[in-house]
Design a protein around this motif. Structure first.
Motif, PDB file in Angstrom:
ATOM      1  N   UNK A  34      70.741  52.394  26.782  1.00  0.00           N
ATOM      2  CA  UNK A  34      69.718  53.384  26.430  1.00  0.00           C
ATOM      3  C   UNK A  34      70.257  54.323  25.361  1.00  0.00           C
ATOM      4  N   UNK A  35      69.362  55.047  24.723  1.00  0.00           N
ATOM      5  CA  UNK A  35      69.762  56.059  23.746  1.00  0.00           C
ATOM      6  C   UNK A  35      69.895  57.405  24.450  1.00  0.00           C
ATOM      7  N   UNK A  36      71.046  58.059  24.331  1.00  0.00           N
ATOM      8  CA  UNK A  36      71.256  59.327  25.027  1.00  0.00           C
ATOM      9  C   UNK A  36      70.284  60.430  24.595  1.00  0.00           C
ATOM     10  N   UNK A  37      69.789  60.353  23.358  1.00  0.00           N
ATOM     11  CA  UNK A  37      68.870  61.374  22.852  1.00  0.00           C
ATOM     12  C   UNK A  37      67.405  60.917  22.934  1.00  0.00           C
ATOM     13  N   UNK A  38      67.118  60.030  23.866  1.00  0.00           N
ATOM     14  CA  UNK A  38      65.753  59.496  24.037  1.00  0.00           C
ATOM     15  C   UNK A  38      64.845  60.459  24.788  1.00  0.00           C
ATOM     16  N   UNK A  39      65.423  61.462  25.427  1.00  0.00           N
ATOM     17  CA  UNK A  39      64.635  62.382  26.239  1.00  0.00           C
ATOM     18  C   UNK A  39      64.679  62.045  27.713  1.00  0.00           C
ATOM     19  N   UNK A  40      65.281  60.921  28.069  1.00  0.00           N
ATOM     20  CA  UNK A  40      65.425  60.534  29.473  1.00  0.00           C
ATOM     21  C   UNK A  40      66.584  61.301  30.102  1.00  0.00           C
ATOM     22  N   UNK A  41      66.582  61.360  31.427  1.00  0.00           N
ATOM     23  CA  UNK A  41      67.682  61.963  32.176  1.00  0.00           C
ATOM     24  C   UNK A  41      68.571  60.850  32.695  1.00  0.00           C
ATOM     25  N   UNK A  42      69.880  61.060  32.625  1.00  0.00           N
ATOM     26  CA  UNK A  42      70.853  60.068  33.067  1.00  0.00           C
ATOM     27  C   UNK A  42      71.743  60.709  34.123  1.00  0.00           C
ATOM     28  N   UNK A  43      71.703  60.163  35.324  1.00  0.00           N
ATOM     29  CA  UNK A  43      72.424  60.710  36.476  1.00  0.00           C
ATOM     30  C   UNK A  43      73.648  59.846  36.754  1.00  0.00           C
ATOM     31  N   UNK A  44      74.797  60.513  36.966  1.00  0.00           N
ATOM     32  CA  UNK A  44      76.053  59.822  37.261  1.00  0.00           C
ATOM     33  C   UNK A  44      76.715  60.477  38.461  1.00  0.00           C
ATOM     34  N   UNK A  45      77.234  59.642  39.356  1.00  0.00           N
ATOM     35  CA  UNK A  45      77.934  60.127  40.550  1.00  0.00           C
ATOM     36  C   UNK A  45      79.441  60.028  40.355  1.00  0.00           C
ATOM     37  N   UNK A  46      80.155  60.932  41.023  1.00  0.00           N
ATOM     38  CA  UNK A  46      81.604  60.830  41.076  1.00  0.00           C
ATOM     39  C   UNK A  46      82.004  59.810  42.129  1.00  0.00           C
ATOM     40  N   UNK A  47      83.273  59.486  42.159  1.00  0.00           N
ATOM     41  CA  UNK A  47      83.777  58.463  43.073  1.00  0.00           C
ATOM     42  C   UNK A  47      83.513  58.815  44.537  1.00  0.00           C
ATOM     43  N   UNK A  48      83.693  60.072  44.903  1.00  0.00           N
ATOM     44  CA  UNK A  48      83.502  60.491  46.303  1.00  0.00           C
ATOM     45  C   UNK A  48      82.046  60.788  46.649  1.00  0.00           C
ATOM     46  N   UNK A  49      81.180  60.770  45.634  1.00  0.00           N
ATOM     47  CA  UNK A  49      79.740  61.021  45.795  1.00  0.00           C
ATOM     48  C   UNK A  49      79.420  62.417  46.337  1.00  0.00           C
ATOM     49  N   UNK A  50      80.343  63.351  46.215  1.00  0.00           N
ATOM     50  CA  UNK A  50      80.059  64.724  46.624  1.00  0.00           C
ATOM     51  C   UNK A  50      79.572  65.557  45.442  1.00  0.00           C
ATOM     52  N   UNK A  51      79.568  64.944  44.249  1.00  0.00           N
ATOM     53  CA  UNK A  51      79.112  65.640  43.043  1.00  0.00           C
ATOM     54  C   UNK A  51      78.440  64.641  42.107  1.00  0.00           C
ATOM     55  N   UNK A  52      77.609  65.195  41.229  1.00  0.00           N
ATOM     56  CA  UNK A  52      76.946  64.363  40.224  1.00  0.00           C
ATOM     57  C   UNK A  52      76.768  65.153  38.948  1.00  0.00           C
ATOM     58  N   UNK A  53      76.534  64.426  37.856  1.00  0.00           N
ATOM     59  CA  UNK A  53      76.220  65.030  36.566  1.00  0.00           C
ATOM     60  C   UNK A  53      74.939  64.402  36.047  1.00  0.00           C
ATOM     61  N   UNK A  54      74.131  65.224  35.383  1.00  0.00           N
ATOM     62  CA  UNK A  54      72.902  64.757  34.751  1.00  0.00           C
ATOM     63  C   UNK A  54      73.004  65.097  33.266  1.00  0.00           C
ATOM     64  N   UNK A  55      72.882  64.081  32.421  1.00  0.00           N
ATOM     65  CA  UNK A  55      72.905  64.249  30.973  1.00  0.00           C
ATOM     66  C   UNK A  55      71.493  64.073  30.449  1.00  0.00           C
ATOM     67  N   UNK A  56      71.041  64.998  29.605  1.00  0.00           N
ATOM     68  CA  UNK A  56      69.721  64.848  28.987  1.00  0.00           C
ATOM     69  C   UNK A  56      69.661  65.599  27.664  1.00  0.00           C
ATOM     70  N   UNK A  57      68.725  65.187  26.852  1.00  0.00           N
ATOM     71  CA  UNK A  57      68.501  65.790  25.535  1.00  0.00           C
ATOM     72  C   UNK A  57      67.225  66.602  25.612  1.00  0.00           C
ATOM     73  N   UNK A  58      67.293  67.883  25.260  1.00  0.00           N
ATOM     74  CA  UNK A  58      66.122  68.761  25.372  1.00  0.00           C
ATOM     75  C   UNK A  58      65.390  68.967  24.055  1.00  0.00           C
ATOM     76  N   UNK A  59      65.740  68.207  23.027  1.00  0.00           N
ATOM     77  CA  UNK A  59      65.105  68.349  21.721  1.00  0.00           C
ATOM     78  C   UNK A  59      65.960  69.104  20.727  1.00  0.00           C
ATOM     79  N   UNK A  60      66.908  69.900  21.227  1.00  0.00           N
ATOM     80  CA  UNK A  60      67.793  70.647  20.334  1.00  0.00           C
ATOM     81  C   UNK A  60      69.252  70.246  20.505  1.00  0.00           C
ATOM     82  N   UNK A  61      69.581  69.614  21.625  1.00  0.00           N
ATOM     83  CA  UNK A  61      70.955  69.203  21.877  1.00  0.00           C
ATOM     84  C   UNK A  61      71.082  68.590  23.254  1.00  0.00           C
TER      85      UNK A  61
END
Length: 118
Positions: A34-61
């Motif tokens: 996928x394209x990171x700047x497509x406007x979609x949200x991308x969710x990633x889990x850590x190994x222990x699954x006690x934390x996650x990160x969401x990457x998304x593009x809001x139109x400016x960055x």
């Protein structure tokens, strides 16, 4: 900040949560196709699954949301097939995931029993 009507994709392989914008954007392209700047949200889990990160593009960055649970672990969604590298979620499913609806709570330790006195 997160717009409605957005596509949400969850990466199924655990990541190193020290990774930042550029590394996650590269992962979106290489592993999720996928394209990171497509406007979609991308969710990633850590190994222990006690934390996650969401990457998304809001139109400016690129934006990065990081959530760590105080207790329990996130339960990643079940993939449609074994070779899947990501799963698509609805906005409601993402809200439930972030709100803890799909949390897997660790079992509490058993209380210690007192020895019987004769």
């Amino acid at each position: 900040m997160i717009p409605s009507g957005v596509e949400v994709f969850v990466g199924l392989s655990p990541i190193d949560l020290r990774w930042g914008f550029d590394r996650l954007a590269g992962l979106v392209q290489e592993q999720l196709g996928r394209l990171p700047r497509s406007g979609a949200l991308f969710v990633f889990f850590g190994k222990r699954r006690s934390a996650l990160k969401v990457l998304f593009y809001d139109g400016t960055g690129l934006c990065l949301l990081y959530k760590r649970l105080d207790r329990g672990t996130f339960r990643p969604p079940t993939p449609p097939h074994a070779e899947a590298s990501s799963v698509s979620l609805s906005e409601r499913e993402l809200d439930e995931l972030l709100d803890g609806v799909e949390l897997e709570v660790k079992a509490k330790a058993r209380a210690r029993r007192r020895p019987r006195l004769h």
